[in-house]
Design an enzyme around this catalytic site. Structure first.
Site, PDB file in Angstrom:
ATOM      1  N   ASP A 129      35.479-103.091 -56.431  1.00  0.00           N
ATOM      2  CA  ASP A 129      34.962-101.720 -56.359  1.00  0.00           C
ATOM      3  C   ASP A 129      34.444-101.412 -54.956  1.00  0.00           C
ATOM      4  OD1 ASP A 129      34.315 -99.224 -57.273  1.00  0.00           O
ATOM      5  OD2 ASP A 129      32.449 -99.837 -58.247  1.00  0.00           O
ATOM      6  N   GLY A 130      34.498-100.131 -54.589  1.00  0.00           N
ATOM      7  CA  GLY A 130      33.876 -99.696 -53.333  1.00  0.00           C
ATOM      8  C   GLY A 130      34.852 -99.315 -52.234  1.00  0.00           C
ATOM      9  N   ASN A 131      36.144 -99.253 -52.554  1.00  0.00           N
ATOM     10  CA  ASN A 131      37.120 -98.872 -51.525  1.00  0.00           C
ATOM     11  C   ASN A 131      36.852 -97.459 -51.004  1.00  0.00           C
ATOM     12  OD1 ASN A 131      38.290-101.269 -52.198  1.00  0.00           O
ATOM     13  ND2 ASN A 131      40.133-100.398 -53.134  1.00  0.00           N
TER      14      ASN A 131
ATOM     15  N   TRP B  36      33.770 -97.337 -48.810  1.00  0.00           N
ATOM     16  CA  TRP B  36      34.083 -97.986 -47.523  1.00  0.00           C
ATOM     17  C   TRP B  36      34.770 -96.970 -46.607  1.00  0.00           C
ATOM     18  CZ3 TRP B  36      38.339 -98.941 -44.504  1.00  0.00           C
ATOM     19  CH2 TRP B  36      38.263 -99.972 -43.578  1.00  0.00           C
TER      20      TRP B  36
ATOM     21  N   ARG C 260      40.322 -91.749 -48.630  1.00  0.00           N
ATOM     22  CA  ARG C 260      40.076 -92.819 -49.604  1.00  0.00           C
ATOM     23  C   ARG C 260      41.164 -93.899 -49.569  1.00  0.00           C
ATOM     24  NH1 ARG C 260      36.670 -92.334 -53.621  1.00  0.00           N
ATOM     25  NH2 ARG C 260      38.038 -93.491 -55.013  1.00  0.00           N
TER      26      ARG C 260
ATOM     27  N   HIS D 295      41.601 -98.221 -49.851  1.00  0.00           N
ATOM     28  CA  HIS D 295      42.468 -99.045 -50.702  1.00  0.00           C
ATOM     29  C   HIS D 295      43.332 -99.976 -49.832  1.00  0.00           C
ATOM     30  CE1 HIS D 295      41.060 -96.858 -54.072  1.00  0.00           C
ATOM     31  NE2 HIS D 295      41.714 -95.737 -53.820  1.00  0.00           N
TER      32      HIS D 295
ATOM     33  N   SER E 183      42.769 -99.200 -63.503  1.00  0.00           N
ATOM     34  CA  SER E 183      42.329 -99.076 -64.893  1.00  0.00           C
ATOM     35  C   SER E 183      42.999 -97.873 -65.552  1.00  0.00           C
ATOM     36  CB  SER E 183      40.806 -98.912 -64.949  1.00  0.00           C
ATOM     37  OG  SER E 183      40.460 -97.611 -64.541  1.00  0.00           O
TER      38      SER E 183
ATOM     39  N   LEU F  25      47.937-121.579 -58.527  1.00  0.00           N
ATOM     40  CA  LEU F  25      47.089-120.477 -59.009  1.00  0.00           C
ATOM     41  C   LEU F  25      47.885-119.485 -59.848  1.00  0.00           C
ATOM     42  CD1 LEU F  25      44.393-118.798 -58.840  1.00  0.00           C
ATOM     43  CD2 LEU F  25      45.393-117.683 -56.841  1.00  0.00           C
TER      44      LEU F  25
ATOM     45  N   ARG G 108      28.022-102.806 -64.153  1.00  0.00           N
ATOM     46  CA  ARG G 108      28.707-102.542 -65.425  1.00  0.00           C
ATOM     47  C   ARG G 108      30.076-103.222 -65.454  1.00  0.00           C
ATOM     48  NH1 ARG G 108      27.838 -97.231 -63.217  1.00  0.00           N
ATOM     49  NH2 ARG G 108      29.632 -96.817 -61.896  1.00  0.00           N
ATOM     50  N   LEU G 109      30.614-103.312 -66.682  1.00  0.00           N
ATOM     51  CA  LEU G 109      31.898-104.002 -66.854  1.00  0.00           C
ATOM     52  C   LEU G 109      33.087-103.050 -66.769  1.00  0.00           C
ATOM     53  CD1 LEU G 109      31.076-106.570 -69.694  1.00  0.00           C
ATOM     54  CD2 LEU G 109      31.387-107.008 -67.266  1.00  0.00           C
ATOM     55  N   SER G 110      32.815-101.739 -66.874  1.00  0.00           N
ATOM     56  CA  SER G 110      33.865-100.733 -66.720  1.00  0.00           C
ATOM     57  C   SER G 110      35.139-101.039 -67.521  1.00  0.00           C
ATOM     58  CB  SER G 110      34.221-100.548 -65.247  1.00  0.00           C
ATOM     59  OG  SER G 110      33.107-100.099 -64.536  1.00  0.00           O
TER      60      SER G 110
HETATM   61  C1  FPP Z   1      37.894 -99.274 -56.673  1.00  0.00           C
HETATM   62  O1  FPP Z   1      37.440 -98.586 -55.549  1.00  0.00           O
HETATM   63  C2  FPP Z   1      39.225 -99.816 -56.467  1.00  0.00           C
HETATM   64  C3  FPP Z   1      40.346 -99.397 -57.113  1.00  0.00           C
HETATM   65  C4  FPP Z   1      40.357 -98.317 -58.105  1.00  0.00           C
HETATM   66  C5  FPP Z   1      41.641 -99.974 -56.877  1.00  0.00           C
HETATM   67  C6  FPP Z   1      41.684-101.335 -56.325  1.00  0.00           C
HETATM   68  C7  FPP Z   1      42.918-101.451 -55.556  1.00  0.00           C
HETATM   69  C8  FPP Z   1      43.112-102.200 -54.458  1.00  0.00           C
HETATM   70  C9  FPP Z   1      42.131-103.123 -53.918  1.00  0.00           C
HETATM   71  C10 FPP Z   1      44.392-102.119 -53.731  1.00  0.00           C
HETATM   72  C11 FPP Z   1      45.606-102.434 -54.531  1.00  0.00           C
HETATM   73  C12 FPP Z   1      45.532-103.759 -55.186  1.00  0.00           C
HETATM   74  C13 FPP Z   1      46.510-104.675 -55.261  1.00  0.00           C
HETATM   75  C14 FPP Z   1      46.298-105.892 -56.060  1.00  0.00           C
HETATM   76  C15 FPP Z   1      47.788-104.547 -54.571  1.00  0.00           C
HETATM   77  P1  FPP Z   1      36.981 -97.080 -55.713  1.00  0.00           P
HETATM   78  O2  FPP Z   1      38.080 -96.216 -55.185  1.00  0.00           O
HETATM   79  O3  FPP Z   1      36.569 -96.799 -57.103  1.00  0.00           O
HETATM   80  O4  FPP Z   1      35.739 -97.042 -54.743  1.00  0.00           O
HETATM   81  P2  FPP Z   1      34.460 -96.080 -54.867  1.00  0.00           P
HETATM   82  O5  FPP Z   1      33.768 -96.446 -56.156  1.00  0.00           O
HETATM   83  O6  FPP Z   1      33.663 -96.438 -53.659  1.00  0.00           O
HETATM   84  O7  FPP Z   1      34.968 -94.679 -54.846  1.00  0.00           O
END
Ligand code: FPP
Length: 249
Positions: free
Chosen positions: A28-30, A33, A41, A45, A73, A139, A200-202
């Site tokens: 979480d947190g992309n 960031w 956004r 990612h 999700s 793995l 949270r587990l979301s």
């Molecule tokens: C949550 O950050 C992250 C996601 C919804 C997607 C995760 C995806 C990646 C890391 C890239 C693709 C993955 C693979 C395995 C190729 P958010 O957007 O909810 O962040 P925020 O809560 O800060 O808005």
């Protein structure tokens, strides 16, 4: 890269005999960031993929047998269409670019979620990557895609009901439910990591994480390093797991 991991001071603190068998991560947190850097956004990612690569490599090198990443999700469809489209593109790029590396590191890829609802090209790339890494014995990397724990339970109950209809002697117990989950051939996670501070587990592995140790960090996913992963494992190794019993007193 091996050198980088083994030379970090934290590496020597890890007890390789007591590694978590299965680590699951809520990445979480992309978005935050990216926002901090005034970037779109999707840049978050994209940076998140680097962190994926690092975490996968660290688990493979350490000898952690299972790693499961919450990549998309069921609820993520509610995001703007453009973000969903770009996330799927990133996933496809990852699958194409990373295959060689996964094979080199003896990593076997798998997926959990309602995969058949993903767009056909995404399904094709996934199937290809899974097939190409099928014989690897290191793995086991599982991507949770279009995954939701409640949907998984609904699917499991439906499958179990079908089973019961065919054979009335099938018993409905915990083992039977586990056998009908998408995770039927994975052990339950021992350590569940969540980045960016939310507690949270979301809707992630609700059944399977019943006894998982939770480890939450404020670090945003794109900033999550191999050192952070080592720290999570060290903290995990300091905990006493009692599974509802009294443990060693
Ligand atoms: C949550 O950050 C992250 C996601 C919804 C997607 C995760 C995806 C990646 C890391 C890239 C693709 C993955 C693979 C395995 C190729 P958010 O957007 O909810 O962040 P925020 O809560 O800060 O808005």
């Amino acid at each position: 890269m091996t050198t980088a991991l083994t030379e970090t001071p934290l590496f020597s603190e890890i007890d390789r005999e007591r590694l978590p068998h299965h680590i699951a991560i809520i990445m979480d947190g992309n978005g935050r960031w990216a926002r901090k850097r005034r970037l779109p956004r999707i840049a978050g990612h994209r940076a998140g993929i680097r962190a994926v690569r690092n975490a996968v490599e660290a688990c493979a090198r350490l000898g952690v047998p299972y790693l499961t990443l919450y990549a998309f999700s069921i609820e993520n469809w509610k995001r703007p269409h453009s973000e969903v489209k770009l996330l799927m593109q990133l996933l496809r790029q990852y699958l194409k670019k990373e295959i060689g590396e996964l094979n080199q590191q003896n990593i076997r890829l798998g997926v959990i979620g309602r995969v058949r609802e993903l767009e056909p090209p995404v399904q094709r790339d996934l199937a290809r990557a899974i097939e190409k890494t099928r014989r690897n014995t290191g793995l086991r990397l599982t991507l949770a895609l279009n995954y939701g724990s409640r949907a998984e339970l609904v699917d499991a109950v439906r499958a179990l009901a079908r089973h019961l209809k065919q054979d009335g002697r099938v018993s409905v117990d915990e083992a039977a439910i586990s056998r009908h989950l998408y995770t039927r051939d994975l052990p339950d996670p021992d350590l569940l990591i969540r980045t960016s501070g939310e507690m949270r587990l979301s809707n992630f592995l609700l059944w399977q994480a019943a006894y998982a140790e939770l480890w939450v960090t404020q670090t945003l996913w794109p900033d999550f390093t191999q050192n952070d992963l080592l720290q999570a494992i060290i903290d995990y190794q300091k905990r006493e797991r009692r599974y509802g019993g009294l443990g060693l007193r």
